[in-house]
Design a protein around this motif. Structure first.
Motif, mmCIF file in Angstrom:
data_model
loop_
_atom_site.group_PDB
_atom_site.id
_atom_site.type_symbol
_atom_site.label_atom_id
_atom_site.label_comp_id
_atom_site.label_asym_id
_atom_site.label_seq_id
_atom_site.Cartn_x
_atom_site.Cartn_y
_atom_site.Cartn_z
ATOM 1 N N GLN A 142 40.156 35.943 32.356
ATOM 2 C CA GLN A 142 40.600 36.106 33.862
ATOM 3 C C GLN A 142 39.933 34.929 34.373
ATOM 4 O OE1 GLN A 142 39.582 40.029 35.186
ATOM 5 N NE2 GLN A 142 41.461 40.761 34.606
ATOM 6 N N GLN A 143 40.781 34.288 35.468
ATOM 7 C CA GLN A 143 40.339 33.239 36.151
ATOM 8 C C GLN A 143 40.428 33.197 37.804
ATOM 9 O OE1 GLN A 143 42.333 29.446 35.028
ATOM 10 N NE2 GLN A 143 41.819 28.496 36.851
ATOM 11 N N TYR A 144 39.391 32.925 38.515
ATOM 12 C CA TYR A 144 39.372 33.217 39.970
ATOM 13 C C TYR A 144 39.175 32.081 40.816
ATOM 14 C CZ TYR A 144 40.085 38.081 38.392
ATOM 15 O OH TYR A 144 40.439 39.526 37.928
ATOM 16 N N LEU A 145 39.324 32.237 42.070
ATOM 17 C CA LEU A 145 38.741 31.009 42.643
ATOM 18 C C LEU A 145 37.332 31.098 43.314
ATOM 19 C CD1 LEU A 145 42.094 31.038 44.831
ATOM 20 C CD2 LEU A 145 41.577 29.633 43.108
ATOM 21 N N HIS A 146 36.431 30.136 43.291
ATOM 22 C CA HIS A 146 35.078 30.302 43.719
ATOM 23 C C HIS A 146 34.765 29.259 44.828
ATOM 24 C CE1 HIS A 146 34.244 33.072 40.347
ATOM 25 N NE2 HIS A 146 35.149 32.301 39.662
ATOM 26 N N GLY A 147 35.708 28.312 44.899
ATOM 27 C CA GLY A 147 35.439 27.406 45.848
ATOM 28 C C GLY A 147 35.650 25.897 45.434
ATOM 29 N N GLY A 148 36.050 24.750 46.089
ATOM 30 C CA GLY A 148 36.157 23.658 45.542
ATOM 31 C C GLY A 148 37.673 23.425 44.921
#
Length: 284
Positions: free
Chosen positions: A258-264
């Motif tokens: 799974q891949q998520y958004l963390h900033g940048g």
């Protein structure tokens, strides 16, 4: 027509995109792209205007001219879950027997190029390109055969979602759907006369230039007229309400791993004929 709202956050003015891709000011004609402006009579009056006679707004939209959400003063932001057969498959969930309805709080609504803010405590902020349906003519208990008479047009939506809040925080999906900035909407509201085939609209989403979602409204489980009719059985639909109709496969939750958004990150998405969004993700 392609209707839009331009200017600083909270001070947007109504406008339209002319044939040359320039913004024309509508503030001398209508107060906003909302309410009665979106009803059939309001759209007919706008369509009768000669756009070349309207004041030209300086700047290039989505470059040096900010666009706000293409609908102002949204009353209800209704969302449909698991409405693409291929997305339900990637989520490992059965195809619903009826549309799944949840809400996105209107405080989540931002412009198509505004930043997405990862909320505090987030571990699974995700992306979802979706087709938005904007209600024009109000109604309740709408017959499916007449449902499109109640639709003003379509727009692009990113149904940003925090999966941990959504699925693991002892409540409905709404907890993970309505965080501030989780509703980029636009760039423009495209009226139905510009839509060649609403059942075959290509859609896509990239994260940092990598294609994550590729889909089409052809795989919608519940089609747009059915959704409008169905939602109207549980609530009156009013001019300026928005229905976000579900997402195709390729969300972060469906990746392996799974891949998520963390900033940048930069999230870019679009739907054929409806324009594109590009948002930078800010860390919590």
């Amino acid at each position: 027509m392609k209707l839009l709202r331009y200017g600083a956050p909270g001070a947007e003015k109504p406008g339209l995109l002319d044939a040359s891709g320039r913004v024309r000011d509508l503030s001398g004609v209508v107060p906003d792209i909302s309410g009665d402006t979106l009803r059939p009579a309001g759209l007919k009056a706008l369509n009768a205007l000669d756009s070349e006679t309207l004041p030209l707004v300086e700047g290039t939209p989505q470059e040096d001219l900010r666009l706000g959400a293409c609908v102002g003063n949204i009353g209800k932001y209704v969302c449909i879950g698991l409405n693409y057969a291929d997305h339900a498959e990637e989520a490992g969930m059965p195809i619903p027997e009826e549309p799944i309805i949840f809400n996105k709080w209107t405080s989540a609504v931002v412009g198509p190029n505004d930043d997405i803010q990862v909320p505090r405590g987030s571990v699974k902020t995700d992306w979802e390109v979706e087709l938005g349906v904007v209600i024009g003519e109000p109604g309740s208990y709408i017959d499916e055969a007449n449902a499109m008479d109640h639709v003003a047009g379509f727009c692009v939506i990113n149904d940003v979602s925090e999966r941990d809040f959504q699925l693991n925080r002892a409540g409905t999906w709404d907890k993970g759907k309505g965080c501030d900035t989780f509703g980029p909407t636009g760039p423009w509201l495209v009226t139905l006369d510009e839509i060649a085939d609403m059942d075959n609209m290509d859609m896509w989403l990239d994260v940092d230039g990598k294609r994550m979602q590729t889909g089409s409204t052809a795989t919608l489980i519940f089609k747009i007229p059915h959704l409008v009719s169905y939602c109207s059985q549980f609530m009156s639909l009013q001019a300026g309400d928005v229905i976000s109709t579900g997402t195709p496969p390729g969300v972060g939750m469906g990746q392996s791993p799974q891949q998520y958004l963390h900033g940048g990150e930069v999230v870019t998405l679009g739907i054929a004929g409806l324009g594109e969004q590009k948002s930078k993700v800010l860390p919590a």
